[in-house]
Design a protein around this motif. Structure first.
Motif, PDB file in Angstrom:
ATOM      1  N   PRO A 133      70.385  60.299  14.303  1.00  0.00           N
ATOM      2  CA  PRO A 133      71.469  59.557  14.664  1.00  0.00           C
ATOM      3  C   PRO A 133      71.378  58.018  15.048  1.00  0.00           C
ATOM      4  O   PRO A 133      70.651  57.938  15.975  1.00  0.00           O
ATOM      5  CB  PRO A 133      72.461  60.319  15.564  1.00  0.00           C
ATOM      6  N   TYR A 188      73.083  54.313  16.484  1.00  0.00           N
ATOM      7  CA  TYR A 188      73.939  53.580  16.443  1.00  0.00           C
ATOM      8  C   TYR A 188      73.840  52.083  17.300  1.00  0.00           C
ATOM      9  O   TYR A 188      73.159  52.313  18.438  1.00  0.00           O
ATOM     10  CB  TYR A 188      75.351  54.237  17.415  1.00  0.00           C
ATOM     11  N   GLU A 217      70.886  50.547  16.702  1.00  0.00           N
ATOM     12  CA  GLU A 217      69.618  50.872  16.985  1.00  0.00           C
ATOM     13  C   GLU A 217      68.495  50.068  16.093  1.00  0.00           C
ATOM     14  O   GLU A 217      67.327  50.266  15.871  1.00  0.00           O
ATOM     15  CB  GLU A 217      69.079  52.119  16.789  1.00  0.00           C
ATOM     16  N   ASP A 258      75.772  55.297  12.388  1.00  0.00           N
ATOM     17  CA  ASP A 258      77.261  55.841  12.760  1.00  0.00           C
ATOM     18  C   ASP A 258      78.004  54.386  13.247  1.00  0.00           C
ATOM     19  O   ASP A 258      78.216  54.263  14.439  1.00  0.00           O
ATOM     20  CB  ASP A 258      76.916  56.511  14.094  1.00  0.00           C
ATOM     21  N   ALA A 261      66.892  57.986  17.919  1.00  0.00           N
ATOM     22  CA  ALA A 261      66.110  56.675  17.433  1.00  0.00           C
ATOM     23  C   ALA A 261      65.512  56.106  18.214  1.00  0.00           C
ATOM     24  O   ALA A 261      64.477  55.101  17.980  1.00  0.00           O
ATOM     25  CB  ALA A 261      67.159  55.934  16.481  1.00  0.00           C
ATOM     26  N   ASP A 262      65.750  56.299  19.676  1.00  0.00           N
ATOM     27  CA  ASP A 262      65.091  55.391  20.596  1.00  0.00           C
ATOM     28  C   ASP A 262      63.607  56.008  21.209  1.00  0.00           C
ATOM     29  O   ASP A 262      63.158  55.514  22.254  1.00  0.00           O
ATOM     30  CB  ASP A 262      66.049  55.303  21.579  1.00  0.00           C
ATOM     31  N   GLN A 321      62.821  58.662  22.742  1.00  0.00           N
ATOM     32  CA  GLN A 321      63.111  59.275  23.959  1.00  0.00           C
ATOM     33  C   GLN A 321      62.938  60.835  23.573  1.00  0.00           C
ATOM     34  O   GLN A 321      62.505  61.655  24.441  1.00  0.00           O
ATOM     35  CB  GLN A 321      64.553  59.289  24.733  1.00  0.00           C
ATOM     36  N   ARG A 352      64.057  54.495  26.948  1.00  0.00           N
ATOM     37  CA  ARG A 352      64.095  54.321  25.334  1.00  0.00           C
ATOM     38  C   ARG A 352      63.245  53.126  25.180  1.00  0.00           C
ATOM     39  O   ARG A 352      63.116  52.256  26.009  1.00  0.00           O
ATOM     40  CB  ARG A 352      65.772  54.038  25.207  1.00  0.00           C
ATOM     41  N   THR A 399      71.288  52.357  26.358  1.00  0.00           N
ATOM     42  CA  THR A 399      72.043  53.583  26.250  1.00  0.00           C
ATOM     43  C   THR A 399      73.534  53.416  25.909  1.00  0.00           C
ATOM     44  O   THR A 399      73.945  52.400  26.349  1.00  0.00           O
ATOM     45  CB  THR A 399      71.920  54.630  27.353  1.00  0.00           C
ATOM     46  N   LYS A 400      73.894  54.484  25.103  1.00  0.00           N
ATOM     47  CA  LYS A 400      75.421  54.436  24.775  1.00  0.00           C
ATOM     48  C   LYS A 400      76.213  54.806  25.724  1.00  0.00           C
ATOM     49  O   LYS A 400      77.448  55.046  25.464  1.00  0.00           O
ATOM     50  CB  LYS A 400      75.710  54.694  23.237  1.00  0.00           C
TER      51      LYS A 400
HETATM   52  N1  UDP Z   1      74.255  57.532  18.804  1.00  0.00           N
HETATM   53  C1  UDP Z   1      75.017  57.747  17.828  1.00  0.00           C
HETATM   54  N2  UDP Z   1      76.331  57.511  17.797  1.00  0.00           N
HETATM   55  C2  UDP Z   1      76.955  57.143  19.116  1.00  0.00           C
HETATM   56  C3  UDP Z   1      76.234  56.948  20.307  1.00  0.00           C
HETATM   57  C4  UDP Z   1      74.696  57.237  19.885  1.00  0.00           C
HETATM   58  O1  UDP Z   1      74.623  58.068  16.703  1.00  0.00           O
HETATM   59  O2  UDP Z   1      78.318  56.893  19.181  1.00  0.00           O
HETATM   60  C5  UDP Z   1      72.936  57.842  18.826  1.00  0.00           C
HETATM   61  C6  UDP Z   1      71.948  56.713  19.173  1.00  0.00           C
HETATM   62  O3  UDP Z   1      71.708  55.763  18.258  1.00  0.00           O
HETATM   63  C7  UDP Z   1      70.712  57.524  19.722  1.00  0.00           C
HETATM   64  C8  UDP Z   1      71.192  58.878  20.011  1.00  0.00           C
HETATM   65  O4  UDP Z   1      72.414  58.979  19.676  1.00  0.00           O
HETATM   66  O5  UDP Z   1      69.766  57.573  18.685  1.00  0.00           O
HETATM   67  C9  UDP Z   1      71.105  59.006  21.686  1.00  0.00           C
HETATM   68  O6  UDP Z   1      71.899  58.067  22.361  1.00  0.00           O
HETATM   69  P1  UDP Z   1      71.361  57.301  23.594  1.00  0.00           P
HETATM   70  O7  UDP Z   1      70.009  56.874  23.522  1.00  0.00           O
HETATM   71  O8  UDP Z   1      72.513  56.150  23.924  1.00  0.00           O
HETATM   72  O9  UDP Z   1      71.701  58.390  24.763  1.00  0.00           O
HETATM   73  P2  UDP Z   1      70.932  58.924  25.822  1.00  0.00           P
HETATM   74  O10 UDP Z   1      69.295  59.137  25.299  1.00  0.00           O
HETATM   75  O11 UDP Z   1      70.947  57.809  26.677  1.00  0.00           O
HETATM   76  O12 UDP Z   1      71.379  60.142  26.274  1.00  0.00           O
END
Ligand code: UDP
Ligand code: MG
Length: 308
Positions: free
Chosen positions: A9, A11, A13, A43, A95-96, A98, A201, A206-207
């Motif tokens: 997924p 968003y 990125e 997304d 995608a990041d 992590q 990341r 982060t979203k």
């Molecule tokens: N993502 C997405 N749609 C959204 C928010 C996030 O597809 O509305 C994806 C984002 O691109 C990433 C993954 O979900 O690949 C995790 O997001 P993020 O790194 O922001 O979350 P964290 O790792 O901080 O929990």
């Protein structure tokens, strides 16, 4: 040869995707026993994510994509990716970077040699994350595990390697309000947990904001437990009982001591307290109704603009 689909997924990125692709390619080059495909789900990004994914797809035949018409959230993106995946195994990856791609061979081995249906990952620490976020995450998992009768692991990531049977089970859950951490637990199957250390990341931001996480956690509770409804009725019953005792005491006191009416401040406090409690309980009921309302409408989980 078995096929493995990597669902990613994305968003906003644009910076992370090339790095992700490069790192993952290195890992899967050493896994010749599996055929791979990428499913990038864009997304509704507002940056160059779509363009970057398309360039990759032109260069590399095993790259596929789904473009959403707007931002539908990670839950919808994961669902769409799994739907498009054709592999015997499906892996969900951020995608990041992590979610370290180096774990892929271990995950595959556990499924093949140890008989697991699914290998999931969890972070052993939350390094690099705001303390307050970890604190509330801890509370959330404790409450959630008590309330819903499914196992939810603190620090669990969505990064998992699943057999087709499990993916099909998840796809059969077509609910609109999706809470994957609960869905993964709910479908069951033999799951092995691999711990790893938290990573920052590679690029981008982060979203998640604190408030969006809070809202997400409430949604999770509503989606996977009806315990709050039971609590609300229980608290109501408890207070009825207390009121009954209080009335008995007051009657006896008035008969024995002939007390004059007194104590309006305490009365005012009680009225405020119970008004608050009633609103709180209606709020709980309202949350369930709102979710049921959205579910009944039967709207699609996501809308595809373009795919390959
Ligand atoms: N993502 C997405 N749609 C959204 C928010 C996030 O597809 O509305 C994806 C984002 O691109 C990433 C993954 O979900 O690949 C995790 O997001 P993020 O790194 O922001 O979350 P964290 O790792 O901080 O929990
Ligand atoms: Mg991330």
């Amino acid at each position: 040869m078995d096929k493995c689909s990597l669902v990613v997924p994305c968003y906003n990125e644009e910076e992370a995707i090339p790095l992700f692709y490069e790192e993952t390619e290195k890992v899967i080059l050493n896994m010749p026993y599996l055929e791979f495909e990428y499913i990038f789900v864009n997304d509704g990004s507002s940056d160059k994510t779509a363009q970057i994914i398309k360039e990759l797809a032109e260069k590399d035949g095993k790259v596929h994509y789904v473009m959403f018409s707007r931002n539908f959230g990670k839950e919808a993106a994961m669902y769409a990716g799994m739907k498009e995946a054709t592999g015997d195994y499906v892996v969900i990856m951020d995608a990041d970077l992590q979610d370290p791609p180096e774990l892929l061979p271990d995950m595959y081995n556990s499924v093949i040699n140890e008989g697991y249906d699914c290998v999931a990952t969890r972070r052993v620490d939350r390094k690099g994350e705001p303390l307050i976020r970890s604190f509330f995450a801890g509370i959330f998992y404790r409450i959630m595990n008590k309330m819903a009768r499914i196992d939810m692991v603190n620090g669990a990531r969505d990064y998992r390697f699943m057999k087709r049977v499990m993916v099909d089970a998840i796809l059969a859950m077509e609910e609109y309000n999706r809470f994957s951490k609960g869905i993964f637990g709910w479908v069951g199957f033999e799951t092995k947990w691999i711990p790893f250390e938290n990573r920052k990341r590679v690029a981008g931001k982060t979203k998640w904001k604190f408030f969006s996480l809070f809202k997400y956690s409430l949604e999770g509770m509503v989606a996977f437990s009806t315990a709050p409804l039971v609590w609300a009725s229980f608290v109501g019953l408890l207070f009825c009982f207390i009121a009954f005792i209080a009335v008995c005491i007051l009657i006896v006191r008035a008969l024995v001591f002939g007390d004059p009416v007194a104590g309006w401040p305490s009365l005012a406090c009680m009225i405020t307290f119970f008004a608050g409690l009633q609103l709180f309980c209606s709020g709980i009921i309202g949350m369930y109704m709102a979710k049921a309302y959205l579910e009944v409408k039967g709207r699609p989980i996501y809308i595809v603009k373009e795919k390959k």
